[in-house]
Design a protein around this motif. Structure first.
Motif, PDB file in Angstrom:
ATOM      1  N   UNK B  57       0.625  -1.084  -0.014  1.00  0.00           N
ATOM      2  CA  UNK B  57      -0.028   0.054  -0.020  1.00  0.00           C
ATOM      3  C   UNK B  57       1.011   1.422   0.147  1.00  0.00           C
ATOM      4  N   UNK B  58       0.316   2.276  -0.758  1.00  0.00           N
ATOM      5  CA  UNK B  58       1.191   3.405  -0.901  1.00  0.00           C
ATOM      6  C   UNK B  58       0.676   4.305   0.173  1.00  0.00           C
ATOM      7  N   UNK B  59       1.692   4.963   0.925  1.00  0.00           N
ATOM      8  CA  UNK B  59       1.313   5.938   1.981  1.00  0.00           C
ATOM      9  C   UNK B  59       0.947   7.282   1.543  1.00  0.00           C
ATOM     10  N   UNK B  60      -0.049   7.840   2.036  1.00  0.00           N
ATOM     11  CA  UNK B  60      -0.435   9.240   1.669  1.00  0.00           C
ATOM     12  C   UNK B  60       0.511  10.261   1.903  1.00  0.00           C
ATOM     13  N   UNK B  61       1.398  10.135   2.924  1.00  0.00           N
ATOM     14  CA  UNK B  61       2.516  10.929   3.414  1.00  0.00           C
ATOM     15  C   UNK B  61       3.248  10.376   4.205  1.00  0.00           C
ATOM     16  N   UNK B  62       4.542  10.732   4.293  1.00  0.00           N
ATOM     17  CA  UNK B  62       5.597  10.037   5.108  1.00  0.00           C
ATOM     18  C   UNK B  62       6.593   9.145   4.095  1.00  0.00           C
ATOM     19  N   UNK B  63       7.435   8.561   4.720  1.00  0.00           N
ATOM     20  CA  UNK B  63       8.418   7.630   4.020  1.00  0.00           C
ATOM     21  C   UNK B  63       9.008   6.350   4.920  1.00  0.00           C
ATOM     22  N   UNK B  64       9.275   5.324   4.148  1.00  0.00           N
ATOM     23  CA  UNK B  64       9.909   4.184   5.040  1.00  0.00           C
ATOM     24  C   UNK B  64      11.126   3.737   4.401  1.00  0.00           C
ATOM     25  N   UNK B  65      12.300   3.758   5.180  1.00  0.00           N
ATOM     26  CA  UNK B  65      13.183   3.109   4.594  1.00  0.00           C
ATOM     27  C   UNK B  65      13.643   1.667   4.968  1.00  0.00           C
ATOM     28  N   UNK B  66      14.004   0.787   4.199  1.00  0.00           N
ATOM     29  CA  UNK B  66      14.268  -0.805   4.897  1.00  0.00           C
ATOM     30  C   UNK B  66      15.527  -0.977   4.262  1.00  0.00           C
ATOM     31  N   UNK B  67      16.606  -1.302   4.998  1.00  0.00           N
ATOM     32  CA  UNK B  67      17.691  -1.743   4.475  1.00  0.00           C
ATOM     33  C   UNK B  67      18.374  -0.649   3.522  1.00  0.00           C
ATOM     34  N   UNK B  68      18.162   0.779   3.789  1.00  0.00           N
ATOM     35  CA  UNK B  68      18.772   1.693   3.387  1.00  0.00           C
ATOM     36  C   UNK B  68      17.888   2.195   2.022  1.00  0.00           C
ATOM     37  N   UNK B  69      16.852   1.357   1.833  1.00  0.00           N
ATOM     38  CA  UNK B  69      16.111   1.683   0.360  1.00  0.00           C
ATOM     39  C   UNK B  69      14.741   2.058   0.759  1.00  0.00           C
ATOM     40  N   UNK B  70      14.384   3.116   0.008  1.00  0.00           N
ATOM     41  CA  UNK B  70      13.105   3.751   0.142  1.00  0.00           C
ATOM     42  C   UNK B  70      11.882   2.877  -0.420  1.00  0.00           C
ATOM     43  N   UNK B  71      10.815   2.556   0.345  1.00  0.00           N
ATOM     44  CA  UNK B  71       9.714   1.773   0.096  1.00  0.00           C
ATOM     45  C   UNK B  71       9.034   2.280  -1.027  1.00  0.00           C
ATOM     46  N   UNK B  72       8.879   3.892  -0.967  1.00  0.00           N
ATOM     47  CA  UNK B  72       8.050   4.502  -2.047  1.00  0.00           C
ATOM     48  C   UNK B  72       8.580   4.587  -3.366  1.00  0.00           C
ATOM     49  N   UNK B  73       9.940   4.709  -3.384  1.00  0.00           N
ATOM     50  CA  UNK B  73      10.848   4.947  -4.595  1.00  0.00           C
ATOM     51  C   UNK B  73      11.522   3.693  -4.998  1.00  0.00           C
ATOM     52  N   UNK B  74      11.849   2.686  -4.294  1.00  0.00           N
ATOM     53  CA  UNK B  74      12.641   1.680  -4.548  1.00  0.00           C
ATOM     54  C   UNK B  74      12.056   0.282  -4.131  1.00  0.00           C
ATOM     55  N   UNK B  75      10.896   0.094  -4.284  1.00  0.00           N
ATOM     56  CA  UNK B  75      10.042  -0.901  -3.954  1.00  0.00           C
ATOM     57  C   UNK B  75      10.539  -2.219  -4.319  1.00  0.00           C
ATOM     58  N   UNK B  76      11.285  -2.396  -5.524  1.00  0.00           N
ATOM     59  CA  UNK B  76      11.687  -3.783  -5.889  1.00  0.00           C
ATOM     60  C   UNK B  76      12.849  -4.258  -5.109  1.00  0.00           C
ATOM     61  N   UNK B  77      13.822  -3.200  -4.902  1.00  0.00           N
ATOM     62  CA  UNK B  77      14.900  -3.626  -3.913  1.00  0.00           C
ATOM     63  C   UNK B  77      14.424  -4.006  -2.607  1.00  0.00           C
ATOM     64  N   UNK B  78      13.447  -3.179  -2.085  1.00  0.00           N
ATOM     65  CA  UNK B  78      12.745  -3.413  -0.720  1.00  0.00           C
ATOM     66  C   UNK B  78      12.319  -4.846  -0.759  1.00  0.00           C
ATOM     67  N   UNK B  79      11.814  -5.159  -1.684  1.00  0.00           N
ATOM     68  CA  UNK B  79      10.937  -6.552  -1.935  1.00  0.00           C
ATOM     69  C   UNK B  79      12.015  -7.768  -2.025  1.00  0.00           C
ATOM     70  N   UNK B  80      13.201  -7.388  -2.411  1.00  0.00           N
ATOM     71  CA  UNK B  80      14.246  -8.482  -2.211  1.00  0.00           C
ATOM     72  C   UNK B  80      14.593  -8.721  -0.819  1.00  0.00           C
ATOM     73  N   UNK B  81      14.475  -7.964   0.230  1.00  0.00           N
ATOM     74  CA  UNK B  81      14.980  -7.644   1.429  1.00  0.00           C
ATOM     75  C   UNK B  81      14.008  -8.434   2.412  1.00  0.00           C
ATOM     76  N   UNK B  82      12.653  -8.450   2.127  1.00  0.00           N
ATOM     77  CA  UNK B  82      11.715  -8.580   2.993  1.00  0.00           C
ATOM     78  C   UNK B  82      10.802 -10.038   2.760  1.00  0.00           C
ATOM     79  N   UNK B  83      10.475 -10.471   3.895  1.00  0.00           N
ATOM     80  CA  UNK B  83       9.732 -11.574   3.716  1.00  0.00           C
ATOM     81  C   UNK B  83       8.302 -11.228   4.399  1.00  0.00           C
TER      82      UNK B  83
END
Lengths: 391, 251
Positions: B57-83
């Motif tokens: 789900x895309x946030x209306x506002x705010x940001x999240x980074x996981x492992x240094x990657x932005x969830x909003x802008x680097x979704x594919x990189x984030x999905x490699x890191x998460x289960x």
């Protein structure tokens, strides 16, 4: 990845024995209805009683050709048997192939067939005689052609066997694709026959049902939670939709192949080329309706919503697209029909079936169906991104 | 605590549905290798928060980074890191446990051979290696929950989202899941864990965030949270929870 999605869908489809059985039974049931309504319409059929006094190659070929006709069933009789049957009026006509028939045909000398009959032979006898006459005349023409060509090439260095092979191949080609094709039309009605219009109509209607399949596949994945899980993997929305689209189209085609094969085999509505062309058009229809199903699936929140939207859409397309009646070329009904994909699909299929047009001449229909598939897929993907992820 | 130790950083997350604010300015960090518990009553915004953190789900506002990657802008990189192990049993019931896992492994980008090997290994991790070929449909609730977790491990994630993974299962299965999660944490995996069972959060979580009405209203180690209302050796986490979120019934 789209291929994995499609394969998974097909695997689930095969594993669901109830759905699989229903999807096989429905086209068969629909075909049975078609056959019940039109199966007996086709035509004259009769038994040709034949006495073969010659027994040569041409006599056997004549019998074989007659037996291969849909209208004729050959029953060979001994001369005494045929005479006795004629005497007691068990039959009204017998075709006698005289001794020396094959030899005469080879030498080019005229050799008549003998029609032994009671009185005029009756209506059936006359029709059978006409059919036998036509086949015999064709064989006679072929024999004359063979003789002329062999004479003309006898002085050359071409082997006789090669010439005979070339003649046989040419004649076979002409038999398979006769230069003159007969189209039957009712008097005062230049439109395609009811069967030629109804077969495409029912086929398209059946393909339209797969709108529901496309719509349900997304809703079902959403219901069991796998859709959300898929969205956390590296599968993109585009790949997801291509996979879903492929599986829905393949499932639709599975049913279309059953229906079409039965219709061609039992109702003999066309040849192999017609079958292949109708199959190709069915692929276009399946693509368009599967993509529309995904649009509904992207919007619907529940299975009921998906099913109802798909049913209403299918009914609209079926009724106003001219499945059951001719919508004509002008007027409000015709205008409305032009807004349906059904119209384009049925028109193209009918043109192939009844007007003898080729697939290449169906550019407008193919373009319309392909365009609908592409646009609907794009819309479905965009709607899904907005409704599902808020992007 | 340095920024490098924070594996997930959520900053001022907002999400509204039909004008109702489901998540309202939530910010927190999760350190690498910790189990972070996200607690809250029904409708508090936990699942919406997890859906935003896990790229669904895309946030209306705010940001999240996981492992240094932005969830909003680097979704594919984030999905490699998460289960992600969702709250629902996100499984194909007609398929076997192994086929479910291989399919999701392929979707995570593994080759056929890698997916098969990962499926074998993860089924062993959750104690279901001997039932690999059985249809999920025939499994008990606890076994399905374990398959649900095993699928989330298919891409060897560095961060695992577990959304109420122990709902409706027997104590043995629950205990097995606890042990699995603890061993994953001991192996260096970062875990975000939501649950309604307070004793479960108390046992497993290194730190806990409590949400209500879309806001994060308290954050700290279980013992710190308990110390805020009394003697941490006497007070239960449930008392803390009720003290913070009230005793009125929720949906």
């Amino acid at each position: 990845m789209p291929l994995h999605i499609a394969l998974l869908e097909l695997k689930l489809y095969v594993l669901d024995r109830g759905e699989l059985a229903l999807s096989i039974a429905l086209p068969i049931a629909l075909f049975a209805l078609m056959y019940g309504a039109f199966g007996g319409e086709s035509s004259f059929s009769a038994t040709a009683d034949i006495v073969d006094l010659d027994g040569g190659a041409h006599a056997r070929a004549l019998i074989q050709r007659l037996d291969s006709l849909d209208e004729i069933t050959v029953r060979e009789r001994a001369p005494q048997d045929a005479n006795a049957a004629l005497e007691r009026s068990a039959i009204t006509m017998a075709v006698v192939i005289p001794d020396g028939f094959s030899q005469s045909l080879d030498s080019g000398a005229p050799q008549p067939l003998l029609f032994r009959q009671r009185g005029s032979g009756g209506d059936t006898g006359q029709i059978v005689a006409g059919i036998v006459r036509a086949v015999a005349q064709r064989m006679s023409g072929e024999a004359q052609l063979r003789g002329t060509v062999l004479d003309a090439t006898s002085g050359s260095n071409i082997e006789r066997a090669d010439v005979e092979r070339a003649i046989a191949e040419t004649l076979e080609r002409v038999r398979q694709n006769p230069p003159i094709r007969v189209v039957e039309r009712a008097v005062h009605d230049e439109r395609p026959s009811a069967l030629d219009r109804l077969v495409p109509g029912l086929l398209v209607m059946f393909l339209m049902f797969s709108i529901t399949l496309g719509a349900q596949t997304l809703v079902e994945e959403r219901r069991i939670g796998t859709l959300e899980r898929l969205m956390t993997t590296r599968l993109t929305v585009t790949k997801l939709f291509i996979g879903k689209f492929l599986s829905a189209a393949l499932r639709a085609m599975f049913q279309a192949v059953i229906l079409l094969t039965l219709a061609f085999a039992a109702l003999r509505i066309g040849g192999l080329v017609d079958y292949a062309e109708l199959l190709a058009l069915s692929v276009c229809v399946a693509a368009a309706v599967s993509a529309i199903g995904l649009v509904i699936g992207a919007l619907a929140r529940t299975r009921d919503q998906a099913v109802w939207a798909a049913v209403v859409f299918t009914m609209f397309m079926t009724v106003f697209g001219g499945t059951f009646f001719d919508v004509g070329a002008d007027g409000p009904l015709a205008t409305l029909a032009r807004l349906t994909i059904t119209r384009y699909a049925i028109e193209s299929m009918s043109a192939v079936l009844s007007a003898g047009e080729s697939l290449a001449q169906q550019g407008v229909g193919i373009l319309a169906l392909g365009g609908v598939a592409a646009v609907a897929l794009t819309i479905a993907r965009a709607l899904f991104r907005v409704t599902e992820t808020g992007r | 605590m340095t920024a490098a130790q924070d594996f997930l950083t959520a900053s001022s997350l907002h999400k509204a549905f039909d004008g109702a604010q489901a998540v309202d300015g939530v910010s927190f960090t999760i350190r690498q290798g910790e189990i972070f518990g996200l607690l809250g009553p029904n409708g508090a915004g936990k699942t919406t928060t997890i859906r935003m953190l896990s790229t669904v789900l895309q946030a209306d506002a705010g940001d999240v980074t996981i492992g240094g990657f932005s969830v909003g802008r680097q979704g594919d990189e984030v999905r490699r890191l998460i289960g992600v192990c969702p709250q629902e049993l996100a499984l194909y019931p007609e398929l076997s446990a192994s086929d479910n896992m291989i399919f999701f492994g392929r979707m995570a980008g593994l080759s056929g051979r890698e997916a098969k090997a990962a499926a074998r290994q993860n089924l062993e991790t959750v104690g279901l290696a001997d039932r690999a070929k059985d249809k999920v449909d025939k499994f008990s609730g606890g076994m399905k929950r374990r398959v649900n977790i095993a699928i989330a491990l298919m891409n060897r994630p560095r961060m695992l989202f577990l959304d109420e993974p122990t709902v409706g299962i027997d104590p043995q299965s629950r205990n097995h899941i606890f042990e699995t999660v603890e061993s994953l944490r001991d192996g260096g995996m970062t875990v975000l864990y939501t649950t309604h069972y307070m004793e479960e959060a108390d046992r497993l979580c290194d730190r806990i965030g409590i949400m209500d009405h879309g806001r994060l209203i308290s954050l700290g180690a279980p013992r710190e949270l308990k110390a805020r209302i009394g003697d941490p050796d006497q007070v239960t986490l449930e008392s803390v929870f009720l003290d913070l979120t009230g005793r009125s019934l929720r949906d």
